[in-house]
Design a protein around this motif. Structure first.
Motif, short mmCIF file in Angstrom:
data_model
loop_
_atom_site.label_atom_id
_atom_site.label_comp_id
_atom_site.label_asym_id
_atom_site.label_seq_id
_atom_site.Cartn_x
_atom_site.Cartn_y
_atom_site.Cartn_z
N UNK A 38 0.83 -1.20 0.00
CA UNK A 38 0.00 0.00 0.00
C UNK A 38 0.86 1.25 0.00
N UNK A 39 1.91 1.28 0.83
CA UNK A 39 2.81 2.42 0.85
C UNK A 39 3.49 2.57 -0.51
N UNK A 40 3.90 1.45 -1.10
CA UNK A 40 4.51 1.51 -2.43
C UNK A 40 3.52 2.09 -3.43
N UNK A 68 -2.80 5.54 5.04
CA UNK A 68 -1.42 5.44 4.58
C UNK A 68 -1.17 6.35 3.38
N UNK A 69 -2.13 6.46 2.48
CA UNK A 69 -1.98 7.37 1.36
C UNK A 69 -1.90 8.82 1.85
N UNK A 70 -2.68 9.17 2.86
CA UNK A 70 -2.64 10.52 3.40
C UNK A 70 -1.27 10.84 3.97
N UNK A 71 -0.60 9.84 4.58
CA UNK A 71 0.72 10.07 5.14
C UNK A 71 1.76 10.30 4.07
N UNK A 115 -9.28 15.78 -0.18
CA UNK A 115 -8.96 15.16 -1.47
C UNK A 115 -9.18 13.66 -1.42
N UNK A 116 -9.39 13.12 -0.21
CA UNK A 116 -9.51 11.67 -0.02
C UNK A 116 -10.96 11.31 0.32
#
Length: 963
Positions: free
Chosen positions: A252-254, A283-286, A294-295
């Motif tokens: 997910x981070x990748x 995790x995308x927000x981080x 935006x999320x």
């Protein structure tokens, strides 16, 4: 003076005085620097195996280093002493507790300020061996750090041996025995000390940007490569891409980092389970520098399709009414998590509807047991691949220490494993055995554990029984989780585990994928391994990086399961279907002590025997397994794979694929219904010869000559010898003549010549040329030419990468009698008339073949008591009815011919033998043995001294009886 003293004296002279001194190099001084296989961990394990007692004097000790040495220390038959300290507050109370509970080991705490010693002393039959230098008892110091440690040996009468004894006794005299009370008092002080607070996140470390409250997630080198590969795929105009990333490596981070570099107008992230949505969004927000609005989510009643980044479940998006609301080009970037599920109708509907500029699939397990071809869905565009072993070596995951232990055995000797009745699975005695193993191998500090059972009711009852037990001074707290439990109930249980309110969650297969519990530091497997994919998924539940977690412990209860062989396949990532290769990895892991970076694989004695027995008994190379391996490679490539593809991707062993069940790879393709046209009889013979005789690559000489002729070169004998010299290969006359005999088929038996047909190469005068029969087939068929070239290229690849580009016999590798005849340069294959040993007069060589454990049906007159006396000495018996005056036996005893010793444990291992090495005979004497009637027969016995000692794992393998 004993022979062991003579050996030590010669080894010492070799190391300190004159390196040309003849020595056996068992006790010679060695500088251990953690380069390649020259590690401190390997050296300590080697010395423990040949010692009576030991003393470690080390300032610093860590629990992960103890986990590596745990099985060796538990198996150690003698007495041990460990002197350590609380210097600088480095050692954790958990490490001290684990030391204190090692059976047969005294632990002493040295109070002297500045205690900083790093020494390991071993008492052995020959004298004293010590390793002194810079390595503490930490995993990095044992394996990875640039260390200098000198190993040396001394006789008991030597001054340095006396100095070592004196300093050890002095340290112990000024130390105090370690007790639980001392550890408790130290623990209070230890708890007050500040600890690092850097928190690794899914293989990535946050890097500060200069702002006190901000950080940027920066990928490590492996993720950087993945991002570059994905960007290159997009730049090439491809619309589909697949990333294969092992469980726990942060897919997910990748994905978020890829979105950060791609900067799409609008992105859709699809998952298969609702509780994953919030985790992915967070995790995308981080990672992304975008405002919170935006999320958005598209889950059930929450349908925020207007947001730039939308996180949705496949169940919500695939509904017909939902799909109608989404424009086909509404998202220019779509990312699908756990994309191996994409064969389902719901995924197909979404993928057929949406037309993004780029669609990226993320999965840890693209290989499926069903008919779904994940590779085909993504046009075989594998952007990047991060397998478990590579991820461990890159420190993207915490190291794991695996312990394979025998399941519970009742008083009658019956093994109670997960094939037993439920009442016996949950018997108090089995639970007590479980607790003993957890206490023996598990963490001494806080545990965040998962226990996998075979049945739902077993999980529930095991959990109830565990909650009545006390461990590490506190009552165990566990909770069962099964498929019928609600999502909310599961989430609460996981939260309680991570918060430290539970020690274990007990389940069946609930946590195979799709859930992250980073704090898990212990996995217990109380069920048989049915699938290497599921085994890897469950192992992966504990591999995520987390604050305060430096390693995972895995305790696997091994029963009488036919599919035990799947365990090493999963642990080593070995898909070769090659029994010898798999067996070598099991044995090698015990010698090296570590695999894949800082991880280790350990079996107790019975567990290891069960694993090796399962490898021997199973039909790894069954046609079904071969077809499955072929299908996986076909799906990966999108076209018919060649043998070279299997070699370069390091999957199934191409030799096994081509020869285990058929004459050649072309024949396998026909049998697997991958091609319709079969080879002609003549083509079948040539390809059978290439695939069976040359493809294994045990000697590259024949392949090099044949390849040169295929390329149109015309070589004389002298030119061929020059070619061999240019390739750093032996070019003596015996070898060259042997090559000619093999390629012309003169070497082979009549039965083999019938099978293979005509030879490949003729010698006309002094010049080699392809045989007319071969040229006829070569000119007639492009398919035949392709298979020939593939076999030659793959054989040369294996010769270089598997056999070290050598024509010689290599200690520890396995050879058939025919291999031995060929590699020793015999004129013909005499495998059928060797009868245990045979002198070849032309080459003046004598191979000796030993079956270590004879079958009960073997006649008494051939029940020779051959045995390994130590890693470098074999007691060997000639054939019965032989005396010291018999021609061959007299020549062998007088060391008139080079002796090459081969051995296998028993006939169940097949026809191949381990090469123990060249040997010199001594102490030959006339003896007797009885036949079936009790009559005494003459026999000659002698000791054979091997040129080099066997690796410890191979030596112990022969000594342990078959279970």
């Amino acid at each position: 003076m004993s022979r062991s003293h003579d050996v030590l004296r010669a080894d010492t002279a070799f190391g300190f005085l004159d390196r040309t001194t003849a020595s056996e190099r068992l006790h010679h001084p060695v500088l251990i620097s953690n380069d390649d296989d020259n590690t401190m961990l390997r050296a300590i394990l080697e010395e423990l195996r040949r010692s009576r007692s030991f003393t470690f004097s080390v300032a610093f000790v860590t629990t992960d280093a103890l986990a590596m040495l745990k099985q060796a220390l538990l198996d150690f038959p003698g007495h041990g002493r460990i002197v350590t300290s609380t210097y600088l507050g480095f050692n954790s109370p958990d490490a001290l507790r684990e030391l204190l509970e090692l059976p047969g080991v005294e632990v002493h705490l040295n109070p002297r300020p500045g205690f900083h010693s790093k020494g390991y002393v071993f008492d052995q039959d020959a004298g004293t061996t010590a390793i002194i230098g810079s390595s503490n008892l930490t995993s990095n110091a044992l394996l990875r750090n640039r260390e200098w440690n000198l190993r040396f040996s001394a006789l008991p009468e030597g001054d340095i041996a006396e100095q070592l004894r004196a300093v050890v006794e002095n340290q112990i005299s000024e130390s105090v025995p370690l007790t639980h009370e001392l550890i408790d008092a130290y623990g209070l002080e230890y708890a007050r000390r500040p600890r690092p607070t850097v928190v690794p996140v899914d293989g990535f470390l946050p890097t500060t940007t200069g702002e006190p409250s901000s950080s940027v997630i920066v990928p490590n080198a492996m993720q950087e490569e993945a991002l570059e590969a994905i960007a290159a795929l997009r730049a090439a105009g491809e619309r589909l891409g697949l990333v294969i990333s092992a469980t726990g490596t942060g897919k997910t981070i990748l994905g978020a980092l890829e979105v950060r570099q791609a900067r799409p107008r609008k992105m859709l992230f699809l998952v298969h389970r609702e509780q994953i949505v919030d985790k992915a969004l967070t995790e995308f927000q981080r990672v992304l520098d975008d405002p919170a609005d935006a999320f958005g989510k598209f889950v059930g009643p929450v349908q925020q399709l207007d947001r730039r980044y939308v996180f949705a479940t496949i169940q919500s998006v695939s509904r017909p009414d939902a799909l109608e609301r989404i424009a086909a080009a509404g998202f220019d970037y779509v990312m699908i998590d756990e994309v191996h599920r994409s064969g389902a109708a719901t995924y197909r509907r979404v993928m057929e509807r949406l037309t993004p500029d780029f669609l990226l699939g993320l999965t840890a397990t693209p290989e499926r047991t069903d008919d779904v071809d994940v590779f085909e869905l993504f046009d075989h565009n594998i952007a990047y691949e991060i397998r478990l072993q590579a991820a461990l070596e890159a420190d993207m995951l915490v190291p794991f220490h695996y312990y394979g232990v025998q399941d519970f055995q009742d008083d009658d000797g019956n093994l109670i494993d997960d094939t037993a009745q439920l009442s016996r699975l949950v018997a108090p005695e089995r639970v007590a055995h479980l607790l003993r193993m957890i206490d023996r191998y598990g963490h001494k500090g806080p545990v965040r554990g998962l226990i996998f059972c075979s049945r739902i009711q077993e999980a529930q009852e095991i959990s109830a029984l565990l909650n009545e037990q006390v461990m590490n001074g506190a009552r165990l707290r566990t909770e069962p989780l099964v498929g019928a439990d609600s999502m909310a109930h599961r989430a609460r249980a996981v939260h309680r585990l991570e918060a430290g309110e539970l020690d274990y969650l007990v389940t069946v297969d609930l946590f195979n994928e799709g859930i992250d519990i980073p704090s898990v530091n212990q996995v217990v497997m109380m069920r048989q391994t049915q699938s290497r994919i599921i085994f890897t998924q469950q192992l992966g539940r504990g591999l995520r990086l987390a604050q305060g977690k430096d390693h995972l412990r895995v305790i696997d209860f091994i029963g009488n399961y036919a599919n035990n062989y799947l365990i090493p396949i999963a642990l080593f990532g070995d898909s070769s279907l090659n029994k010898d290769q798999l067996r070598r990895k099991v044995l090698g892991a015990q010698t090296a002590g570590a695999i894949s970076g800082l991880s280790s694989v350990n079996f107790d004695e019975i567990g290891r025997e069960k694993i090796l027995a399962a490898i021997t008994a199973t039909a790894l190379d069954s046609l079904a397994n071969l077809k499955s391996a072929y299908r996986e490679m076909y799906q990966r490539l999108g076209e018919q794979p060649w043998l070279m593809d299997f070699a370069r991707f390091d999957t199934v062993d191409p030799v096994v694929l081509a020869t285990a069940r058929t004459n050649s790879y072309w024949d396998f393709l026909v049998k697997a219904k991958a091609v319709d046209t079969a080879p002609t009889p003549a083509q079948r013979g040539f390809l059978a010869f290439l695939d069976h005789e040359l493809l294994p690559g045990k000697r590259p000489h024949e392949l090099l000559l044949f390849q040169a002729l295929l390329e149109g070169e015309s070589l004389t004998r002298s030119q061929f010898r020059a070619l061999l010299r240019a390739q750093d290969l032996t070019d003596d006359t015996r070898t060259v003549l042997s090559v000619e005999g093999v390629l012309s088929l003169r070497f082979f038996t009549k039965q083999e010549i019938t099978k293979y047909g005509a030879g490949l190469v003729d010698l006309v005068g002094e010049r080699y040329q392809l045989s007319p029969a071969f040229l006829d087939e070569w000119d007639a068929s492009g398919t035949f030419r392709a298979h020939v070239r593939d076999a030659v290229a793959t054989g040369l690849y294996l010769a270089r990468h598997r056999h070290g580009w050598s024509s010689g016999l290599q200690q520890g590798r396995r050879y058939s009698r025919k291999d031995v005849c060929r590699l020793l340069g015999w004129e013909t294959n005499q495998q059928g008339v060797m009868f245990g040993y045979k002198i070849d007069m032309a080459t003046q060589t004598c191979p000796i073949f030993i079956t270590y454990q004879k079958d009960e049906e073997v006649s008494a007159s051939t029940q020779y008591e051959d045995e390994l006396l130590d890693p470098q000495t074999v007691r060997w018996y000639t054939r019965s009815r032989k005396t010291l005056e018999s021609r061959d036996e007299r020549a062998i005893a007088a060391d008139e011919v080079p002796l090459h010793v081969f051995a296998k444990k028993d006939d169940a291992e097949g026809t191949d033998f381990y090469y123990l090495g060249q040997a010199a005979p001594r102490e030959a004497e006339q003896s007797q043995m009885s036949d079936e009637s009790g009559a005494m027969l003459p026999v000659v016995t002698m000791k054979l001294d091997l040129e080099a000692p066997l690796e410890d794992s191979l030596y112990e393998y022969f000594l342990r009886p078959t279970s």
